[in-house]
Design an enzyme around this catalytic site. Structure first.
Site, PDB file in Angstrom:
ATOM      1  N   GLY A 157       0.535  -1.251   0.493  1.00  0.00           N
ATOM      2  CA  GLY A 157       0.005   0.203  -0.210  1.00  0.00           C
ATOM      3  C   GLY A 157       0.374   1.380  -0.220  1.00  0.00           C
ATOM      4  O   GLY A 157       1.721   1.088   0.287  1.00  0.00           O
ATOM      5  N   HIS A 211      -3.593   0.703   8.266  1.00  0.00           N
ATOM      6  CA  HIS A 211      -2.549   1.637   7.731  1.00  0.00           C
ATOM      7  C   HIS A 211      -2.081   2.593   7.049  1.00  0.00           C
ATOM      8  O   HIS A 211      -2.038   3.725   7.223  1.00  0.00           O
ATOM      9  CB  HIS A 211      -1.492   0.562   7.282  1.00  0.00           C
ATOM     10  CG  HIS A 211       0.209   0.451   7.447  1.00  0.00           C
ATOM     11  ND1 HIS A 211       1.023   0.407   7.903  1.00  0.00           N
ATOM     12  CD2 HIS A 211       0.534   1.323   6.463  1.00  0.00           C
ATOM     13  CE1 HIS A 211       2.545   0.051   7.369  1.00  0.00           C
ATOM     14  NE2 HIS A 211       1.806   1.476   6.417  1.00  0.00           N
ATOM     15  N   GLU A 212      -2.995   2.416   5.868  1.00  0.00           N
ATOM     16  CA  GLU A 212      -2.874   2.988   4.517  1.00  0.00           C
ATOM     17  C   GLU A 212      -4.094   4.692   5.766  1.00  0.00           C
ATOM     18  O   GLU A 212      -3.169   5.700   4.693  1.00  0.00           O
ATOM     19  CB  GLU A 212      -3.596   3.047   3.679  1.00  0.00           C
ATOM     20  CG  GLU A 212      -2.568   1.431   3.115  1.00  0.00           C
ATOM     21  CD  GLU A 212      -1.123   2.089   2.996  1.00  0.00           C
ATOM     22  OE1 GLU A 212      -0.150   3.731   2.819  1.00  0.00           O
ATOM     23  OE2 GLU A 212      -0.456   1.104   3.310  1.00  0.00           O
ATOM     24  N   GLN A 249       2.912   9.822   1.878  1.00  0.00           N
ATOM     25  CA  GLN A 249       4.135   8.995   1.104  1.00  0.00           C
ATOM     26  C   GLN A 249       4.874   9.813   0.610  1.00  0.00           C
ATOM     27  O   GLN A 249       6.170   9.988  -0.239  1.00  0.00           O
ATOM     28  CB  GLN A 249       4.330   8.351   1.102  1.00  0.00           C
ATOM     29  CG  GLN A 249       3.186   7.313   2.937  1.00  0.00           C
ATOM     30  CD  GLN A 249       3.243   5.783   2.832  1.00  0.00           C
ATOM     31  OE1 GLN A 249       2.674   5.263   2.544  1.00  0.00           O
ATOM     32  NE2 GLN A 249       4.548   4.640   3.148  1.00  0.00           N
ATOM     33  N   HIS A 261      -2.048   7.096   7.580  1.00  0.00           N
ATOM     34  CA  HIS A 261      -1.098   7.926   7.303  1.00  0.00           C
ATOM     35  C   HIS A 261      -1.473   9.216   6.784  1.00  0.00           C
ATOM     36  O   HIS A 261      -0.963   9.962   6.866  1.00  0.00           O
ATOM     37  CB  HIS A 261      -0.987   6.878   5.635  1.00  0.00           C
ATOM     38  CG  HIS A 261       1.081   6.585   6.046  1.00  0.00           C
ATOM     39  ND1 HIS A 261       1.709   7.015   6.029  1.00  0.00           N
ATOM     40  CD2 HIS A 261       0.990   4.939   5.348  1.00  0.00           C
ATOM     41  CE1 HIS A 261       2.932   6.682   6.733  1.00  0.00           C
ATOM     42  NE2 HIS A 261       1.999   4.565   5.874  1.00  0.00           N
ATOM     43  N   CYS A 274       6.254  -0.046   6.366  1.00  0.00           N
ATOM     44  CA  CYS A 274       6.008   0.713   5.419  1.00  0.00           C
ATOM     45  C   CYS A 274       7.038   0.862   4.664  1.00  0.00           C
ATOM     46  O   CYS A 274       8.513   1.392   4.901  1.00  0.00           O
ATOM     47  CB  CYS A 274       6.140   1.606   7.155  1.00  0.00           C
ATOM     48  SG  CYS A 274       5.158   3.361   5.918  1.00  0.00           S
ATOM     49  N   LEU A 275       6.492   1.771   3.824  1.00  0.00           N
ATOM     50  CA  LEU A 275       7.929   2.022   2.850  1.00  0.00           C
ATOM     51  C   LEU A 275       8.532   3.605   3.345  1.00  0.00           C
ATOM     52  O   LEU A 275       9.642   3.702   3.065  1.00  0.00           O
ATOM     53  CB  LEU A 275       6.999   2.166   1.696  1.00  0.00           C
ATOM     54  CG  LEU A 275       6.688   1.280   0.915  1.00  0.00           C
ATOM     55  CD1 LEU A 275       5.475   1.460  -0.628  1.00  0.00           C
ATOM     56  CD2 LEU A 275       7.557   0.194   0.437  1.00  0.00           C
TER      57      LEU A 275
HETATM   58 ZN    ZN Z   1       3.098   2.786   5.642  1.00  0.00          ZN
END
Ligand code: ZN
Length: 150
Positions: A46, A131-132, A51, A135, A89-90
């Site tokens: 995701g 999670h997303e 981000q 963000h 997480c990226l």
């Molecule tokens: Zn993330």
């Protein structure tokens, strides 16, 4: 389509609350395309707009079982159960932590055509929804995870 730069933890943009999208413009559609490219190139499940430095409520998610979701203004409208599992997480490269998330989550969002859709996910997809969407409110999973030291 383009690959965008992914911001890393410590960047203040990741801590801001994102604004809703009020019109699905060509710019938003291009953002979705670029976010999908960026997520796939980074091998992620995701990616949320903040981000890549865009403070809008836009998220893309792709799981092996359920395929691709492009969500605009997503909101969790129902959840149940609990799962405890590893999360990454990226924006927090090379680290993992264990989180508690609901096992089943229903999200209401607009798709790229501007249609309202309700999607229920379990397991990995439920975790990705949480999670997303976190963000979009400036929250990172490391705030709630028990981090695994490697
Ligand atoms: Zn993330």
């Amino acid at each position: 389509m383009a690959k965008l730069k992914i911001l890393k933890v410590g960047d203040s943009t990741l801590r801001k609350v994102c604004r809703p999208v009020d019109a699905i413009t060509p710019r938003i559609l291009r953002l979705l395309d670029d976010m999908v490219d960026t997520m796939r190139a980074a091998d992620g499940v995701g990616l949320a707009a903040p981000q890549v430095g865009v403070l809008r409520r836009v998220v893309v998610i792709e799981t092996p079982d359920e395929g691709l979701f492009e969500l605009i203004n997503p909101k969790i409208i129902a959840f149940s159960g609990e799962q405890e599992s590893e999360e990454g997480c990226l924006s927090v490269p090379g680290r993992w932590g264990v989180t508690k998330r609901p096992m089943h989550v229903t999200v209401r969002a607009l798709n790229r055509k501007g249609e309202t859709v309700d999607i229920t996910g379990s397991g990995l997809l439920a975790k990705a929804f949480c999670h997303e969407i976190d963000h979009l409110d400036g929250k990172l999973y490391i705030d709630i995870a028990k981090m695994i030291d490697n």
